[in-house]
Design a protein around this motif. Structure first.
Motif, PDB file in Angstrom:
ATOM      1  N   SER A  37     139.745  -2.169  22.312  1.00 60.61           N
ATOM      2  CA  SER A  37     139.298  -3.158  21.320  1.00 60.61           C
ATOM      3  C   SER A  37     140.387  -3.470  20.305  1.00 60.61           C
ATOM      4  O   SER A  37     140.572  -4.622  19.902  1.00 60.61           O
ATOM      5  CB  SER A  37     138.050  -2.647  20.588  1.00 60.61           C
ATOM      6  OG  SER A  37     136.960  -2.538  21.468  1.00 60.61           O
ATOM      7  N   ASP A  42     125.795   4.014  27.118  1.00 59.16           N
ATOM      8  CA  ASP A  42     126.172   3.142  26.013  1.00 59.16           C
ATOM      9  C   ASP A  42     126.189   1.712  26.524  1.00 59.16           C
ATOM     10  O   ASP A  42     125.773   1.441  27.644  1.00 59.16           O
ATOM     11  CB  ASP A  42     127.539   3.553  25.426  1.00 59.16           C
ATOM     12  CG  ASP A  42     128.597   3.729  26.514  1.00 59.16           C
ATOM     13  OD1 ASP A  42     128.700   2.836  27.381  1.00 59.16           O
ATOM     14  OD2 ASP A  42     129.306   4.749  26.506  1.00 59.16           O
ATOM     15  N   THR A  81     131.794   6.022  34.750  1.00 59.39           N
ATOM     16  CA  THR A  81     132.078   4.593  34.575  1.00 59.39           C
ATOM     17  C   THR A  81     132.249   3.868  35.896  1.00 59.39           C
ATOM     18  O   THR A  81     131.731   2.763  36.072  1.00 59.39           O
ATOM     19  CB  THR A  81     133.352   4.417  33.718  1.00 59.39           C
ATOM     20  OG1 THR A  81     133.148   5.054  32.452  1.00 59.39           O
ATOM     21  CG2 THR A  81     133.660   2.953  33.502  1.00 59.39           C
ATOM     22  N   LEU A  95     128.923  -0.266  26.969  1.00 57.03           N
ATOM     23  CA  LEU A  95     130.333  -0.587  27.129  1.00 57.03           C
ATOM     24  C   LEU A  95     130.729  -0.983  28.542  1.00 57.03           C
ATOM     25  O   LEU A  95     131.911  -1.169  28.832  1.00 57.03           O
ATOM     26  CB  LEU A  95     131.187   0.623  26.700  1.00 57.03           C
ATOM     27  CG  LEU A  95     131.027   1.064  25.247  1.00 57.03           C
ATOM     28  CD1 LEU A  95     131.770   2.370  25.003  1.00 57.03           C
ATOM     29  CD2 LEU A  95     131.529  -0.004  24.295  1.00 57.03           C
ATOM     30  N   SER A 120     129.994   9.901  26.679  1.00 54.59           N
ATOM     31  CA  SER A 120     129.840   8.952  25.578  1.00 54.59           C
ATOM     32  C   SER A 120     131.060   8.975  24.659  1.00 54.59           C
ATOM     33  O   SER A 120     131.585   7.923  24.273  1.00 54.59           O
ATOM     34  CB  SER A 120     128.579   9.291  24.779  1.00 54.59           C
ATOM     35  OG  SER A 120     128.396   8.371  23.722  1.00 54.59           O
ATOM     36  N   ARG A 121     131.549  10.169  24.321  1.00 52.34           N
ATOM     37  CA  ARG A 121     132.718  10.274  23.442  1.00 52.34           C
ATOM     38  C   ARG A 121     133.966   9.684  24.103  1.00 52.34           C
ATOM     39  O   ARG A 121     134.753   8.985  23.458  1.00 52.34           O
ATOM     40  CB  ARG A 121     132.974  11.742  23.073  1.00 52.34           C
ATOM     41  CG  ARG A 121     131.970  12.344  22.102  1.00 52.34           C
ATOM     42  CD  ARG A 121     132.524  13.601  21.455  1.00 52.34           C
ATOM     43  NE  ARG A 121     132.863  14.624  22.448  1.00 52.34           N
ATOM     44  CZ  ARG A 121     132.039  15.572  22.857  1.00 52.34           C
ATOM     45  NH1 ARG A 121     130.801  15.631  22.375  1.00 52.34           N
ATOM     46  NH2 ARG A 121     132.426  16.487  23.725  1.00 52.34           N
ATOM     47  N   THR A 122     134.138   9.971  25.386  1.00 52.29           N
ATOM     48  CA  THR A 122     135.336   9.503  26.084  1.00 52.29           C
ATOM     49  C   THR A 122     135.315   7.996  26.257  1.00 52.29           C
ATOM     50  O   THR A 122     136.333   7.317  26.060  1.00 52.29           O
ATOM     51  CB  THR A 122     135.457  10.193  27.459  1.00 52.29           C
ATOM     52  OG1 THR A 122     135.473  11.608  27.273  1.00 52.29           O
ATOM     53  CG2 THR A 122     136.725   9.768  28.173  1.00 52.29           C
ATOM     54  N   ARG A 123     134.159   7.447  26.633  1.00 48.88           N
ATOM     55  CA  ARG A 123     134.062   5.998  26.781  1.00 48.88           C
ATOM     56  C   ARG A 123     134.330   5.296  25.447  1.00 48.88           C
ATOM     57  O   ARG A 123     134.986   4.258  25.407  1.00 48.88           O
ATOM     58  CB  ARG A 123     132.680   5.617  27.338  1.00 48.88           C
ATOM     59  CG  ARG A 123     132.564   5.853  28.837  1.00 48.88           C
ATOM     60  CD  ARG A 123     131.123   5.821  29.309  1.00 48.88           C
ATOM     61  NE  ARG A 123     130.469   4.555  29.110  1.00 48.88           N
ATOM     62  CZ  ARG A 123     130.319   3.616  30.058  1.00 48.88           C
ATOM     63  NH1 ARG A 123     130.798   3.825  31.266  1.00 48.88           N
ATOM     64  NH2 ARG A 123     129.685   2.498  29.808  1.00 48.88           N
ATOM     65  N   LYS A 124     133.838   5.872  24.367  1.00 47.31           N
ATOM     66  CA  LYS A 124     134.077   5.281  23.048  1.00 47.31           C
ATOM     67  C   LYS A 124     135.564   5.337  22.686  1.00 47.31           C
ATOM     68  O   LYS A 124     136.119   4.380  22.125  1.00 47.31           O
ATOM     69  CB  LYS A 124     133.259   5.995  21.974  1.00 47.31           C
ATOM     70  CG  LYS A 124     133.358   5.338  20.590  1.00 47.31           C
ATOM     71  CD  LYS A 124     132.474   6.032  19.578  1.00 47.31           C
ATOM     72  CE  LYS A 124     132.494   5.253  18.243  1.00 47.31           C
ATOM     73  NZ  LYS A 124     133.852   5.082  17.695  1.00 47.31           N
ATOM     74  N   LYS A 125     136.218   6.436  23.040  1.00 42.67           N
ATOM     75  CA  LYS A 125     137.643   6.580  22.739  1.00 42.67           C
ATOM     76  C   LYS A 125     138.461   5.514  23.467  1.00 42.67           C
ATOM     77  O   LYS A 125     139.331   4.865  22.877  1.00 42.67           O
ATOM     78  CB  LYS A 125     138.110   7.981  23.148  1.00 42.67           C
ATOM     79  CG  LYS A 125     139.520   8.319  22.712  1.00 42.67           C
ATOM     80  CD  LYS A 125     139.834   9.785  23.007  1.00 42.67           C
ATOM     81  CE  LYS A 125     141.198  10.175  22.451  1.00 42.67           C
ATOM     82  NZ  LYS A 125     141.478  11.614  22.678  1.00 42.67           N
ATOM     83  N   ALA A 154     137.253   2.690  24.725  1.00 41.78           N
ATOM     84  CA  ALA A 154     136.814   1.378  24.244  1.00 41.78           C
ATOM     85  C   ALA A 154     137.444   1.031  22.896  1.00 41.78           C
ATOM     86  O   ALA A 154     137.852  -0.118  22.664  1.00 41.78           O
ATOM     87  CB  ALA A 154     135.296   1.341  24.133  1.00 41.78           C
ATOM     88  N   ASP A 155     137.528   2.005  22.005  1.00 42.91           N
ATOM     89  CA  ASP A 155     138.130   1.761  20.691  1.00 42.91           C
ATOM     90  C   ASP A 155     139.598   1.353  20.832  1.00 42.91           C
ATOM     91  O   ASP A 155     140.076   0.448  20.135  1.00 42.91           O
ATOM     92  CB  ASP A 155     138.026   3.012  19.815  1.00 42.91           C
ATOM     93  CG  ASP A 155     136.613   3.257  19.311  1.00 42.91           C
ATOM     94  OD1 ASP A 155     135.765   2.354  19.455  1.00 42.91           O
ATOM     95  OD2 ASP A 155     136.357   4.363  18.799  1.00 42.91           O
TER      96      ASP A 155
END
Length: 294
Positions: free
Chosen positions: A191, A245, A155, A247, A180-185, A187-188
């Motif tokens: 958010s 992604d 990132t 993000l 990808s999994r960590t960035r989504k975690k 980001a979620d």
């Protein structure tokens, strides 16, 4: 660090390994921003990052002879720094680990009513920005060390998966999946709960006095807003951008920071002091094999 060809780096490394202090100083000053920025994101606080950076710079110095030019010098430096930081136990959050659950409960249950004005006449906007930068940096402590490292490499430094895999000792595919999994975690969470980077109710401007009261913010000691932010993202450690992604905008707080002047002074003082002579005379910079060899 300043962009150098691999031949130029090898020449500097060779001279430094033979005891040339100017070459060694140039190498250490050239990578200090990389090492400090990685340490700050991995450990969460400026004092811990500065201490760890000093340790890492000494490791780089004492293992220079193991660099053979088979990878970029910055990749080699990253590997040493990552190995040191993943197991670093002397920082504050190693003693007081955080979690996303803790952050969630603090956001939901903090009592912001009837708090006195503790801003000490510092502008609200400045304090809110300091809190935002500090909070998002400390938020990374909710990740386990390896996931945190993967997040930072992908990132902030935007290291491509081949080189990141080499640094971490995993396959490029595994790196991309975990990134990808960590960035989504992250980001979620932002958010749902963060009003600065997401749609949450938590607003830094509303929590200033609460943060000061709980000693998370010091109006007289603003580290993040006083630090010089660097837009340099170490382009020499990547061959191509990989769009993992969409993000990136949410993680705009992940920027490299110029290291404090005290680090530059540490390097100069060490090279001009008796400790360097002891290291040099003990042949620590010799060709003996090291665990960081290429």
């Amino acid at each position: 660090m300043k962009k150098l060809t691999n031949e130029e780096v090898l020449h500097l490394v060779g001279q430094a390994a033979e005891g040339d202090k100017n070459s060694l100083e140039n190498l250490l000053l050239g990578v200090q921003e990389l090492v400090f920025s990685l340490s700050l994101r991995m450990l969460g606080t400026f004092p811990d990052a500065e201490d760890a950076t000093q340790d890492i710079l000494l490791k780089i110095m004492t293992h220079l002879s193991s660099f053979k030019g088979e990878s970029l010098f910055s990749t080699w430096v990253f590997r040493i720094a990552v190995n040191h930081l993943k197991d670093y136990k002397k920082h504050r959050f190693a003693q007081f680990p955080l979690s996303f659950e803790y952050y969630k409960e603090d956001i939901q249950n903090a009592d912001l009513r009837d708090l006195p004005d503790l801003t000490q006449n510092v502008e609200q906007s400045v304090l809110a920005e300091e809190l935002k930068l500090s909070c998002t940096n400390v938020l990374l402590q909710c990740l386990d060390p390896e996931s945190r490292c993967i997040f930072i490499l992908g990132t902030m430094f935007k290291v491509d998966s081949r080189i990141a895999g080499e640094i971490l000792g995993i396959t490029p595919e595994a790196y991309r999946q975990r990134l990808s999994r960590t960035r989504k975690k992250v980001a979620d969470f932002l958010s749902e709960y963060c009003g600065e980077y997401g749609n949450g109710a938590c607003k830094c401007a509303d929590r200033i006095n609460y943060a000061i009261q709980s000693h998370r913010l010091m109006p007289t000691h603003l580290e993040f807003t006083s630090a010089s932010i660097s837009e340099q993202t170490m382009l020499d450690v990547k061959e191509a951008m990989e769009e993992i992604d969409q993000l990136s905008q949410m993680f705009s707080f992940c920027k490299t920071c110029q290291p404090p002047e005290s680090l530059k002074k540490f390097i100069k003082d060490f090279l001009n002091g008796t400790s360097y002579s002891v290291v040099k005379n003990a042949s620590v910079l010799s060709d003996a094999p090291h665990s960081f060899s290429e």
